[in-house]
Motif scaffolding. Structure first.
Motif, short mmCIF file in Angstrom:
data_model
loop_
_atom_site.label_atom_id
_atom_site.label_comp_id
_atom_site.label_asym_id
_atom_site.label_seq_id
_atom_site.Cartn_x
_atom_site.Cartn_y
_atom_site.Cartn_z
N LYS A 105 0.84 -1.19 0.00
CA LYS A 105 0.00 0.00 0.00
C LYS A 105 0.88 1.25 0.00
O LYS A 105 1.83 1.35 0.78
N LYS A 133 -14.64 -3.90 -4.39
CA LYS A 133 -15.16 -3.56 -3.06
C LYS A 133 -14.56 -4.43 -1.97
O LYS A 133 -14.15 -3.93 -0.92
N ASN A 134 -14.50 -5.74 -2.20
CA ASN A 134 -14.08 -6.68 -1.15
C ASN A 134 -12.65 -7.16 -1.28
O ASN A 134 -12.11 -7.74 -0.34
N GLY A 135 -12.05 -6.97 -2.44
CA GLY A 135 -10.70 -7.48 -2.66
C GLY A 135 -10.68 -8.86 -3.26
O GLY A 135 -9.65 -9.33 -3.72
N SER A 160 -14.00 3.62 -2.89
CA SER A 160 -12.73 3.30 -2.24
C SER A 160 -12.41 1.83 -2.46
O SER A 160 -12.68 0.98 -1.60
N GLU A 213 -10.89 -1.79 -2.63
CA GLU A 213 -10.02 -2.55 -1.74
C GLU A 213 -8.84 -3.16 -2.49
O GLU A 213 -7.76 -3.27 -1.97
N HIS A 214 -9.07 -3.56 -3.74
CA HIS A 214 -8.03 -4.26 -4.49
C HIS A 214 -8.18 -3.92 -5.97
O HIS A 214 -9.28 -3.97 -6.52
#
Length: 474
Positions: free
Chosen positions: A39, A385-387, A450, A452-453
Motif C-alpha cells: 500500500k 469492493k471486497n478485494g 474506495s 479494496e483491491h
C-alpha cells in the motif's frame, strides 16, 4: 436514463446464477506468479529513503523498459502515480527486490498473474474443469492455488527455481504490486498530484519471462481440449530476449502458436481470448501483434494498453488518444485495430465504461453480449469492493452506483457514431449500435469509491464477459 441502466443491471443479475457455465471448461496460460501487495500513500512514500535524488529525473518522461536499480524503481513508481495510471515494468535486479522487502510493508500475499488470478476466480464461482499451465512447482505458489485446478506440472520439478544466494528467500516469480491512493505526493521540492488511485507492478520474474509450458501440460491439454470451450492466454508482456540469448521472438512464440493450432484442430469451436498487459518493449509489442492478433478470436485491454499497442499500428492516433482520452478517441483506436484484424472481438475495459467492438452479431447474440458485459461489471465491482470474489452470490451485495461520467461519455460516442456511421439503436438506451460493418457495445460501469483491491480487475472483466457470452445465457 440512470433508472434504465439500474434495471438492466438487475435483469443481468438474475442470469449470474445460471448453471450453464458449470460444465464449460476453461484452459489458461501462461503467467502465474506470486503478488505481494504494497500500500502506497503520500505519508508512506515520504518515509521511503532515496526519493529526493530522483526529483530531477521525473520530468524527462523517459520510458524505462526495465528496472535495474532502486532509482529506476522509484522513477517508474512515481511516473505511474503522477499519471494515475496502471503500469508494469520488469525488475532485472536481485538487489531491487531485496530493497523492496526491506523498505516496504507487504500487506498481503496473493495469487498473481493473469492466468493464475483467473483460474482461482473460476473455481470460486464453481466452473469446472479448469486447466492451468504453471511455470514451476513451488510450495509458496501451490498454497495460493485452488487445489481442484488441473495442473499437470504440479508434480514436476522441470522448472524448479534457482536464484542467487543473496535472493534465495524471494521466489523468482514475485510481482510487487504498489497500490497507490489519490493525493499529493512530495518528492523533495516537487509535488505530484495524483487524481486517481491505481497500481504499479514491479515484476521480479525470472521464470514467466521464458514463456515456457511443461510437456505434461502440452500432452494433457491436447488430449483433453474437447472438454474445454474457452482458452484464455496472457503473460506475453513478460517475454525477455536477454534470457533467450540465442532466440528470436518468432522462436519464442512458435511453441505457443503450434499448441493453439493443435487445440483448434482437435476442437474447432474453441474460443481463444488474449488478455493484454502493459508492455514497454516496442519490438515485443509488434511481435505480439504479428504473432497473436491473427490467431486469437478475442482480445481484452485497458485504455493504456490500447494506446500502447496502437502505437505500432497508427503512431499519430496513439499519441492523440494519449493526450486526450475520451470515448470517441478510444473507439477510434479500437476501430483502427479492428480494420486491420476484422475478425477480432475487442473488449476495452475503462474505469467508467466498457466498450466492445466486433464483427456484426445476431439479434440473439446482442442480448447475450450486453448482459455478459453487465455481469462482468458486477463481478468487477464486488472484487474492487471486497478485494476478492468468494462466490457468485456476492454480486447481489452491491450498490448500483452507476458512473455518471460513463453515461456522458457513451452519449458523446453515440453522437459521433451516428454522425460518422449509419447505425441502428443507441448506446444510451440500448447499449449497442449496429452498423453495416461492425457492432459496438457500450455500458456504464458500477463505480466503487474506495476500492479494496485493483489488481486483476481487467482480467475479471474480460473473463466474466466472454465466459457468460459463449455459454449463451437465455
Amino acid at each position: 436514463m440512470m433508472e434504465y441502466w439500474k434495471n438492466s443491471y438487475l435483469e443481468a443479475l438474475k442470469l449470474i446464477d445460471t448453471n450453464s457455465i458449470l460444465s464449460k471448461g476453461v484452459v489458461l496460460g501462461f503467467n502465474v506468479n506470486i503478488d505481494k501487495i504494497v500500500k502506497i500513500s503520500p505519508e508512506i512514500l515520504s518515509n521511503i529513503p532515496q526519493t529526493a535524488r530522483i526529483e530531477d529525473r521525473l520530468s524527462d518522461n523517459h520510458c524505462l523498459k526495465k528496472i535495474t536499480n532502486i532509482e529506476e524503481l522509484l522513477i517508474c513508481l512515481l511516473q505511474s502515480i503522477s499519471e494515475g495510471k496502471a503500469d508494469e515494468v520488469l525488475i532485472n535486479s536481485d538487489q531491487v527486490a531485496i530493497w523492496i522487502e526491506e523498505n516496504f510493508v507487504i500487506s498481503r500475499t496473493v495469487m498473481g498473474g493473469q492466468a493464475g488470478i483467473m483460474a482461482n476466480l473460476l473455481k470460486e464461482i464453481k466452473v469446472n474443469p479448469v486447466l492451468l499451465s504453471t511455470p514451476l512447482s513451488s510450495p509458496d505458489l501451490n498454497k495460493l492455488l485452488n487445489p481442484s485446478i488441473i495442473d499437470p506440472t504440479t508434480n514436476c520439478d522441470t522448472f524448479q527455481s534457482k536464484t542467487e544466494k543473496t535472493a534465495e528467500t524471494i521466489e523468482p516469480i514475485t510481482h510487487y504490486v504498489f497500490e497507490f491512493s489519490a493525493g499529493k505526493y512530495a518528492v523533495a521540492n516537487k509535488i505530484i498530484n495524483c487524481d486517481r488511485s491505481n497500481r504499479f507492478i514491479g515484476s521480479y520474474d525470472k521464470i514467466n519471462s521464458l514463456l515456457m509450458f511443461s510437456e505434461e501440460f502440452r500432452k494433457y491439454s491436447i488430449s483433453n481440449i474437447s472438454d474445454y470451450d474457452l482458452c484464455v492466454i496472457a503473460g506475453f508482456h513478460l517475454i525477455d530476449l536477454e534470457i533467450h540469448t540465442s532466440k528470436s521472438y518468432a522462436d519464442i512464440f512458435e511453441p505457443v502458436l503450434s499448441l493453439i493450432r493443435k487445440w483448434k484442430e482437435v476442437n474447432p469451436s474453441l474460443i481463444v481470448h488474449l488478455e493484454l498487459a502493459a508492455t514497454r518493449n516496442g519490438d515485443l509489442k509488434q511481435a505480439i501483434i504479428d504473432n497473436l492478433f491473427s490467431v486469437v478470436d478475442s482480445i481484452g485491454l485497458n485504455e493504456q494498453e490500447l494506446v500502447s499497442f496502437l502505437y505500432c499500428i497508427d503512431k499519430s492516433l496513439s499519441v492523440s488518444i494519449h493526450s486526450t482520452i475520451t470515448s470517441v478517441n478510444l473507439f477510434k483506436g479500437m476501430h483502427t485495430i479492428f480494420s486491420k484484424y476484422p475478425h477480432l472481438r475487442i473488449h476495452l475495459h475503462y474505469l467508467d465504461y466498457f466498450l466492445l467492438l466486433s464483427p456484426l452479431v445476431s439479434e440473439e447474440s446482442i442480448f447475450i453480449r450486453k448482459n455478459s458485459l453487465l455481469i462482468s461489471s458486477l463481478f468487477a465491482a464486488i472484487k474492487a469492493k471486497n478485494g476478492n470474489i468468494d462466490r457468485r452470490a456476492d454480486t447481489k451485495l452491491i450498490d448500483y452506483n452507476i458512473s455518471k461520467k460513463g453515461l456522458e461519455e457513451l452519449q458523446n460516442l453515440e453522437i459521433h457514431l451516428k454522425n460518422e456511421w449509419t447505425g441502428d439503436n443507441g448506446l444510451i438506451n440500448n447499449g449497442y449500435i449496429q452498423t453495416k460493418s461492425f457492432t459496438i457495445f457500450g455500458i456504464p460501469t458500477i463505480v466503487i469509491p474506495s476500492p479494496e483491491h485493483l489488481v486483476g480487475l481487467g482480467d475479471t472483466i474480460s473473463l466474466m464477459s466472454i465466459l457468460y457470452e459463449i455459454n449463451k445465457l437465455e
